[in-house]
Design a protein around this motif. Sequence first.
Motif, PDB file in Angstrom:
ATOM      1  N   VAL A 195       0.848  -1.189   0.000  1.00  0.00           N
ATOM      2  CA  VAL A 195       0.000   0.000   0.000  1.00  0.00           C
ATOM      3  C   VAL A 195       0.886   1.242   0.000  1.00  0.00           C
ATOM      4  CG1 VAL A 195      -0.168  -0.112   2.533  1.00  0.00           C
ATOM      5  CG2 VAL A 195      -1.881   1.178   1.269  1.00  0.00           C
ATOM      6  N   MET A 252      -7.037  -7.059   3.740  1.00  0.00           N
ATOM      7  CA  MET A 252      -7.186  -5.962   2.780  1.00  0.00           C
ATOM      8  C   MET A 252      -8.471  -5.181   3.047  1.00  0.00           C
ATOM      9  SD  MET A 252      -6.006  -5.376  -0.771  1.00  0.00           S
ATOM     10  CE  MET A 252      -6.724  -6.052  -2.192  1.00  0.00           C
ATOM     11  N   VAL A 303      -5.152   6.580  -0.406  1.00  0.00           N
ATOM     12  CA  VAL A 303      -4.001   5.801  -0.900  1.00  0.00           C
ATOM     13  C   VAL A 303      -4.122   5.710  -2.418  1.00  0.00           C
ATOM     14  CG1 VAL A 303      -3.694   4.446   1.206  1.00  0.00           C
ATOM     15  CG2 VAL A 303      -5.185   3.566  -0.591  1.00  0.00           C
ATOM     16  N   GLU A 317      -2.213   3.316  -4.144  1.00  0.00           N
ATOM     17  CA  GLU A 317      -1.933   1.947  -4.565  1.00  0.00           C
ATOM     18  C   GLU A 317      -2.225   1.020  -3.392  1.00  0.00           C
ATOM     19  OE1 GLU A 317       1.522   1.391  -6.948  1.00  0.00           O
ATOM     20  OE2 GLU A 317       1.577  -0.758  -6.522  1.00  0.00           O
ATOM     21  N   LEU A 318      -2.929  -0.073  -3.694  1.00  0.00           N
ATOM     22  CA  LEU A 318      -3.262  -1.053  -2.650  1.00  0.00           C
ATOM     23  C   LEU A 318      -3.472  -2.385  -3.349  1.00  0.00           C
ATOM     24  CD1 LEU A 318      -4.158  -1.853   0.242  1.00  0.00           C
ATOM     25  CD2 LEU A 318      -6.454  -1.075  -0.357  1.00  0.00           C
TER      26      LEU A 318
END
Length: 219
Positions: free
Chosen positions: A145, A187, A201, A203-204
Amino acid sequence: MSYPIHVEGLVKRYGGTVALDGVDLRVPAGSVAGVLGSAGSGKTTLIRVLSGLTGPDAGRVAVRRAGVLLLDEPTAGLGPHDRDRRWDQIRRTAGDGTAVLLTTRLPEEAGQLADRMIALDRGRVVASGRAGELRRRTGGRILQVRATVAADGAAVAAILHEMTGTVPARDDRTGLLSVPAGDPMLMSALVRRLDAADIPVDELGLRLPSLDEVLRSLR
Ligand SMILES: Nc1ncnc2c1ncn2[C@@H]1O[C@H](COP(=O)(O)OP(=O)(O)OP(=O)(O)O)[C@@H](O)[C@H]1O
């Protein structure tokens, strides 16, 4: 039981370099042993000793003349299609009763093919066991993340630490934080926590562990 491939206390040196440092392994007929290691870990040296191209400096090496297949990084350089075909050939060969030993740098390849896995690090066996056990021990997927705002990175790291009990690794170049994702609900739970804390965020995701991460977790 006698094994088509049976190695005890194998040591091989090149001058001052100890390429293999007391390797023990046994490969039953009709199975695939996957030797997993990074560059220089001793994989090629092991294949050379097993195939009789070079002799051991110490230890006992017994390899049957028939019913044995030794493969050094059999899918290196292949595209996905040819790789799948090669994997099928290897499975069929073991299914016919051959003892197969292959080396690989790809944890995924060892996981796909091998009944038993041997992790080699600087000439030493750092872990060995059923491939399924090693996969469980290496924790499956890695969650990664990245906070949209760099200043939120520390808060995200603290949340991950609290949720997993593990201090996340941080890539200084990309700012990505990563932790082993043992819990399948991690997640979605993380998304709720980030939402509640108003932290965006960009990116994960989940990814497979790299060879280095697998070896580190086994050491
Ligand atoms: N002929 C040789 N002379 C001197 N040193 C050697 C020789 N062959 C290998 N080595 C050394 O022995 C160690 C193990 O090398 P080896 O080639 O077996 O590793 P590897 O796991 O197969 O690596 P790669 O994935 O790059 O093929 C390395 O430190 C290497 O530098």
